[in-house]
Motif scaffolding. Sequence first.
Motif, mmCIF file in Angstrom:
data_model
loop_
_atom_site.group_PDB
_atom_site.id
_atom_site.type_symbol
_atom_site.label_atom_id
_atom_site.label_comp_id
_atom_site.label_asym_id
_atom_site.label_seq_id
_atom_site.Cartn_x
_atom_site.Cartn_y
_atom_site.Cartn_z
ATOM 1 N N GLU A 108 87.615 -43.448 -17.156
ATOM 2 C CA GLU A 108 86.573 -42.777 -17.520
ATOM 3 C C GLU A 108 86.245 -43.008 -19.086
ATOM 4 O OE1 GLU A 108 85.548 -38.549 -16.020
ATOM 5 O OE2 GLU A 108 86.868 -39.327 -13.981
ATOM 6 N N ILE A 109 84.869 -43.063 -19.287
ATOM 7 C CA ILE A 109 84.422 -43.252 -20.687
ATOM 8 C C ILE A 109 83.834 -41.855 -20.969
ATOM 9 C CG2 ILE A 109 83.053 -44.400 -22.465
ATOM 10 C CD1 ILE A 109 85.092 -46.410 -21.065
ATOM 11 N N VAL A 110 84.544 -41.265 -22.228
ATOM 12 C CA VAL A 110 84.447 -40.022 -22.332
ATOM 13 C C VAL A 110 83.965 -39.842 -24.046
ATOM 14 C CG1 VAL A 110 85.659 -38.950 -20.512
ATOM 15 C CG2 VAL A 110 86.741 -39.346 -22.687
ATOM 16 N N ASN A 111 83.354 -38.506 -24.296
ATOM 17 C CA ASN A 111 83.204 -38.086 -25.652
ATOM 18 C C ASN A 111 84.803 -37.597 -26.013
ATOM 19 O OD1 ASN A 111 80.898 -38.671 -25.874
ATOM 20 N ND2 ASN A 111 80.137 -36.840 -25.155
ATOM 21 N N ASP A 112 84.851 -36.939 -27.083
ATOM 22 C CA ASP A 112 86.224 -36.559 -27.557
ATOM 23 C C ASP A 112 86.682 -35.103 -27.151
ATOM 24 O OD1 ASP A 112 84.157 -35.001 -28.958
ATOM 25 O OD2 ASP A 112 85.121 -34.884 -30.687
ATOM 26 N N TRP A 113 85.597 -34.430 -26.330
ATOM 27 C CA TRP A 113 86.049 -33.123 -25.930
ATOM 28 C C TRP A 113 87.261 -33.102 -24.849
ATOM 29 C CZ3 TRP A 113 85.083 -31.104 -21.237
ATOM 30 C CH2 TRP A 113 84.237 -31.588 -20.554
ATOM 31 N N PRO A 114 86.956 -33.921 -23.771
ATOM 32 C CA PRO A 114 88.032 -33.840 -22.704
ATOM 33 C C PRO A 114 89.382 -34.041 -23.336
ATOM 34 C CG PRO A 114 86.106 -35.229 -22.044
ATOM 35 C CD PRO A 114 85.894 -34.973 -23.663
ATOM 36 N N PHE A 115 89.612 -34.887 -24.418
ATOM 37 C CA PHE A 115 90.956 -35.150 -24.978
ATOM 38 C C PHE A 115 91.502 -33.707 -25.549
ATOM 39 C CE2 PHE A 115 89.317 -39.405 -25.198
ATOM 40 C CZ PHE A 115 90.191 -39.967 -24.376
ATOM 41 N N LYS A 116 90.611 -32.827 -25.883
ATOM 42 C CA LYS A 116 90.882 -31.585 -26.388
ATOM 43 C C LYS A 116 91.415 -30.393 -25.582
ATOM 44 C CE LYS A 116 88.108 -32.306 -30.547
ATOM 45 N NZ LYS A 116 86.807 -32.104 -31.085
ATOM 46 N N ILE A 117 91.404 -30.729 -24.048
ATOM 47 C CA ILE A 117 91.559 -29.792 -23.039
ATOM 48 C C ILE A 117 93.208 -29.900 -23.024
ATOM 49 C CG2 ILE A 117 91.611 -29.214 -20.674
ATOM 50 C CD1 ILE A 117 88.879 -30.750 -20.433
ATOM 51 N N PRO A 118 93.631 -28.549 -22.969
ATOM 52 C CA PRO A 118 95.208 -28.606 -23.042
ATOM 53 C C PRO A 118 95.809 -29.260 -21.751
ATOM 54 C CG PRO A 118 94.321 -26.559 -23.586
ATOM 55 C CD PRO A 118 93.231 -27.378 -23.106
ATOM 56 N N VAL A 119 96.873 -30.025 -21.859
ATOM 57 C CA VAL A 119 97.483 -30.885 -20.597
ATOM 58 C C VAL A 119 96.853 -31.940 -20.242
ATOM 59 C CG1 VAL A 119 98.876 -30.566 -18.498
ATOM 60 C CG2 VAL A 119 98.757 -28.632 -20.165
ATOM 61 N N LEU A 120 95.549 -31.508 -19.610
ATOM 62 C CA LEU A 120 94.704 -32.663 -19.012
ATOM 63 C C LEU A 120 94.342 -33.567 -20.017
ATOM 64 C CD1 LEU A 120 92.515 -30.335 -16.530
ATOM 65 C CD2 LEU A 120 94.583 -31.964 -16.083
ATOM 66 N N GLY A 121 93.962 -33.220 -21.335
ATOM 67 C CA GLY A 121 93.699 -34.106 -22.401
ATOM 68 C C GLY A 121 94.769 -35.067 -22.640
ATOM 69 N N ILE A 122 95.867 -34.832 -22.618
ATOM 70 C CA ILE A 122 96.894 -35.601 -22.836
ATOM 71 C C ILE A 122 97.088 -36.661 -21.832
ATOM 72 C CG2 ILE A 122 99.645 -35.783 -22.934
ATOM 73 C CD1 ILE A 122 99.413 -32.963 -24.102
ATOM 74 N N PHE A 123 96.853 -36.085 -20.526
ATOM 75 C CA PHE A 123 96.832 -37.100 -19.494
ATOM 76 C C PHE A 123 95.707 -38.119 -19.320
ATOM 77 C CE2 PHE A 123 99.693 -35.696 -15.957
ATOM 78 C CZ PHE A 123 100.617 -34.624 -16.839
ATOM 79 N N ALA A 124 94.524 -37.734 -19.761
ATOM 80 C CA ALA A 124 93.374 -38.592 -19.914
ATOM 81 C C ALA A 124 93.720 -39.551 -21.020
ATOM 82 C CB ALA A 124 92.309 -37.573 -20.397
ATOM 83 N N ARG A 125 94.291 -39.343 -22.142
ATOM 84 C CA ARG A 125 94.926 -40.191 -23.114
ATOM 85 C C ARG A 125 95.718 -41.372 -22.604
ATOM 86 N NH1 ARG A 125 93.258 -39.743 -28.292
ATOM 87 N NH2 ARG A 125 92.810 -37.682 -28.163
ATOM 88 N N PHE A 126 96.548 -40.723 -21.820
ATOM 89 C CA PHE A 126 97.686 -41.407 -21.336
ATOM 90 C C PHE A 126 97.130 -42.503 -20.338
ATOM 91 C CE2 PHE A 126 101.446 -42.754 -18.619
ATOM 92 C CZ PHE A 126 102.468 -43.218 -19.573
ATOM 93 N N ALA A 127 96.244 -41.899 -19.639
ATOM 94 C CA ALA A 127 95.655 -42.790 -18.554
ATOM 95 C C ALA A 127 94.638 -43.881 -19.135
ATOM 96 C CB ALA A 127 94.563 -41.964 -17.525
ATOM 97 N N ALA A 128 94.522 -43.903 -20.427
ATOM 98 C CA ALA A 128 93.591 -44.958 -21.187
ATOM 99 C C ALA A 128 92.184 -44.524 -21.202
ATOM 100 C CB ALA A 128 93.995 -46.213 -21.145
ATOM 101 N N PHE A 129 91.711 -43.278 -20.953
ATOM 102 C CA PHE A 129 90.421 -43.017 -20.821
ATOM 103 C C PHE A 129 89.832 -43.273 -22.168
ATOM 104 C CE2 PHE A 129 89.660 -39.685 -17.110
ATOM 105 C CZ PHE A 129 90.407 -40.562 -16.467
ATOM 106 N N LEU A 130 88.687 -43.535 -22.319
ATOM 107 C CA LEU A 130 88.189 -44.172 -23.759
ATOM 108 C C LEU A 130 87.437 -43.358 -24.446
ATOM 109 C CD1 LEU A 130 87.830 -48.113 -23.121
ATOM 110 C CD2 LEU A 130 89.934 -46.822 -23.844
ATOM 111 N N ASP A 131 87.586 -42.982 -25.597
ATOM 112 C CA ASP A 131 86.780 -41.936 -26.399
ATOM 113 C C ASP A 131 85.827 -42.775 -27.036
ATOM 114 O OD1 ASP A 131 85.320 -40.295 -28.126
ATOM 115 O OD2 ASP A 131 87.216 -39.501 -29.234
#
Lengths: 250, 85
Positions: A108-131
């Motif tokens: 998913e293409i997202v803004n920066d806030w989903p990456f700031k969610i505890p735990v799930l943000g790390i997963f989103a980054r690892f899954a290569a979701f793009l900010d």
Amino acid sequence: MFVSLLNFFFNFYFYLLFILAVLVLIPLFTLYVALTRTFSNHRSTMRRFRRAMVWWGKTVAFIPYPFIRFRYELNGENDTKKSYIFICNHRSAVDAFLMKVLPHEFVEIVNDWPFKIPVLGIFARFAAFLDIRSMSHEAFMAKATELLGQGVSIVFFPEGTRSVDGRMGSFHSAAFRLAVETGTPLVPLCITGNEIVMPKGSLFIKPGIIKIRQLPPLAADDFTGLTPFTLKSRVWKIMEQELSAMESTL
Amino acid sequence: MTEEEIIEKTNRVFEESFEIEPGRLKADAHIFTDLGLDSLDIVDLVVALQSSFGVKIRTDEKVREIRTLGDVYSFIARVKNGEQD
């Protein structure tokens, strides 16, 4: 008063199970991916990891059932061997979880806030979701093109922010520029009912039915010669008409 | 080139390259909020204007200052005059 009390218990029940699911399932998914990583390559691991994220979405969506139900309507093809660019309207914070209906491997293409969610943000980054806001246009296009080339679909919410009044906002053109430059089919996904289940600005959920209607893809031949702006205007009109039709039958 | 010619030709760029209805093409129309362009679309706009007017436009500060359709008319007029000088 009675309805407010019911809503309170409904939210208490949902968030309690949600936290339990985070504590139990996230470590399990992580362990599963980490263990399978030892006998598979990076590409297979990423595929499995993104699949695990879809299962996480399915779990979260299942918790409030039957108070919150989903109706997914597929019009046209859904070839999981192809990569697509999905275009979704955006009314609620739950939209990211709704993508669990897609059988494709996707980011998913997202803004920066989903990456700031505890735990799930790390997963989103690892899954290569793009900010998209933190990347240059060139870096974004290069990474997105690479993902499409690997067979990974990309989900955009091109309004960039959630709608306040339910009306679809104007689209940013990055998704359409990517489609024009790579010749990737575009698939509109129209979502209604999500703004009732979790309106913008609220963390409280309410019972309701969320409809997700997947429209037929626009193949590269359909937009040959169009500018990204023209393509986004056409897709906007298609989705606006479809959303009106969906809302008139709610 | 007269002001009317610049307006007519610029509007034709918006109609043909961006499929924007003529009724929306007013001098005070904001190109981002009213016409729906974004920063990436500006690059396509510059390319289309260059092709239509046969001029070379550098994507410098002056382009970034453009907000309304009227600003586009003025910008093109300055570029055309600059070429003639």
